[in-house]
Design an enzyme around this catalytic site. Sequence first.
Site, PDB file in Angstrom:
ATOM      1  N   THR A   1      47.219  -6.186 -15.068  1.00 43.83           N
ATOM      2  CA  THR A   1      47.138  -6.505 -16.500  1.00 43.83           C
ATOM      3  C   THR A   1      47.840  -5.397 -17.267  1.00 43.83           C
ATOM      4  OG1 THR A   1      45.050  -7.680 -16.317  1.00 43.83           O
ATOM      5  CG2 THR A   1      45.464  -6.612 -18.421  1.00 43.83           C
TER       6      THR A   1
ATOM      7  N   ARG B   1      39.497 -20.550 -16.330  1.00 46.85           N
ATOM      8  CA  ARG B   1      38.720 -19.310 -16.560  1.00 46.85           C
ATOM      9  C   ARG B   1      39.444 -18.415 -17.582  1.00 46.85           C
ATOM     10  NH1 ARG B   1      40.047 -13.573 -15.785  1.00 46.85           N
ATOM     11  NH2 ARG B   1      38.123 -12.470 -15.423  1.00 46.85           N
TER      12      ARG B   1
ATOM     13  N   THR C   1      41.361  -3.018 -18.910  1.00 46.10           N
ATOM     14  CA  THR C   1      41.767  -3.719 -17.696  1.00 46.10           C
ATOM     15  C   THR C   1      40.658  -3.580 -16.657  1.00 46.10           C
ATOM     16  OG1 THR C   1      43.323  -3.816 -15.848  1.00 46.10           O
ATOM     17  CG2 THR C   1      43.076  -1.669 -16.923  1.00 46.10           C
ATOM     18  N   GLY C   2      40.422  -4.647 -15.924  1.00 43.05           N
ATOM     19  CA  GLY C   2      39.365  -4.580 -14.913  1.00 43.05           C
ATOM     20  C   GLY C   2      38.709  -5.930 -14.743  1.00 43.05           C
TER      21      GLY C   2
HETATM   22  N1  ASP Z   1      40.767  -7.996 -17.171  1.00 35.61           N
HETATM   23  C1  ASP Z   1      41.580  -8.989 -16.561  1.00 35.61           C
HETATM   24  C2  ASP Z   1      40.794 -10.254 -16.458  1.00 35.61           C
HETATM   25  O1  ASP Z   1      39.627 -10.204 -16.132  1.00 35.61           O
HETATM   26  C3  ASP Z   1      42.083  -8.621 -15.200  1.00 35.61           C
HETATM   27  C4  ASP Z   1      42.572  -7.202 -15.031  1.00 35.61           C
HETATM   28  O2  ASP Z   1      42.594  -6.440 -15.962  1.00 35.61           O
HETATM   29  O3  ASP Z   1      42.960  -6.851 -13.892  1.00 35.61           O
HETATM   30  O4  ASP Z   1      41.341 -11.296 -16.641  1.00 35.61           O
END
Ligand code: ASP
Length: 341
Positions: A208, A236, A259-260
């Site tokens: 991300t 989703r 991010t996460g």
């Molecule tokens: N936060 C993003 C999501 O849940 C994914 C990511 O940041 O890796 O869609």
Amino acid sequence: MKTRKTNYTATFTLFMVAFLLIAFSVQSKEKYALVIHGGAGNIAKESIDDEQEQEYLEALAEALSIGEEMLQSGSSSLDVVEEVVKFLEDTPLFNAGKGAVFNIQGDNELDASFMCGKTHNAGAVAGITTVKNPVSAARKVMENSPHVLLTGKGAETFAYEQGLEIVDPGYFFDQRRWNQYREHIRSNVNSRRQGDIRQSDDENKMGTVGAVALDKEGNIAAATSTGGMLGKKYGRIGDSPLIGAGNYASNLACGVSATGHGEYFIRNMVAYDLAARMIYKGQPLEDAAHEVIMENLVDQDANGGIIAIDKDGNVVMLFNTTAMFRGFVNAQGEKGTWIFE
Ligand code: ASP
């Protein structure tokens, strides 16, 4: 004679005060900063070879240079974060725009958000498949619609009406991401056979992207863009397009891009929580970020990180995973890009 001397002293003092005030205001206007991320995850250092590491670092450095040049020449933080995130979206290395991960059906569904710290206006799009740069669509929602979040076909129609570049969904295909998707499906089938349903592939889902900038006028903006999580259920929506969860900006406190593991970032309203702690509790950005990312999320086994800038130009890049692609630059000439701790 004495009066004349007093006059000189008063004029001199007045001159010095005026000089210091002007110098201070020029200096404070010259303050700017930009921080970016390209995702966080638990990846082993050995899983990235030197060449790949270099590729990531160079892409991050180029993104920073684009933004730095704009900030130096007086561009607004809004223009800077849009341009920088567009560049990251166009770079297949990251899980946003071209190079986004695939959902469980083998499609790319993209999310993005945009927020202006001066006006607290915000825009976002989710679940889109045909807009080349989702971050620009999010900005258009903010600036040219009465809404905050548009999804799916409606968001795509709006982006088209706004004159944004529309592409065939196949544009987002990336062979490396497809291989990760195939592997994800295979390993999920195997683990389900063994009664253990795998929720995520930490190594593959990161990427991300996000940018937060403070411009010379003292205005903060934040943008986040993603393909979401590898193998996510169709439809989703994660934290990235949700204002307050994966993105927030307020000139009163800070700008944040997250991010996460999105579900945790939504439940904890991570980006807004940081700003709220600063506003209501008077916490410095660094302390607020530490409590949210390293304590609250860790207690919940939630992986991820944030980048943030406060109204004074302090930058924080914090993650509870082994890695986060990241970098920052500021008016004091400090600049750098990193992947691991
Ligand atoms: N936060 C993003 C999501 O849940 C994914 C990511 O940041 O890796 O869609």
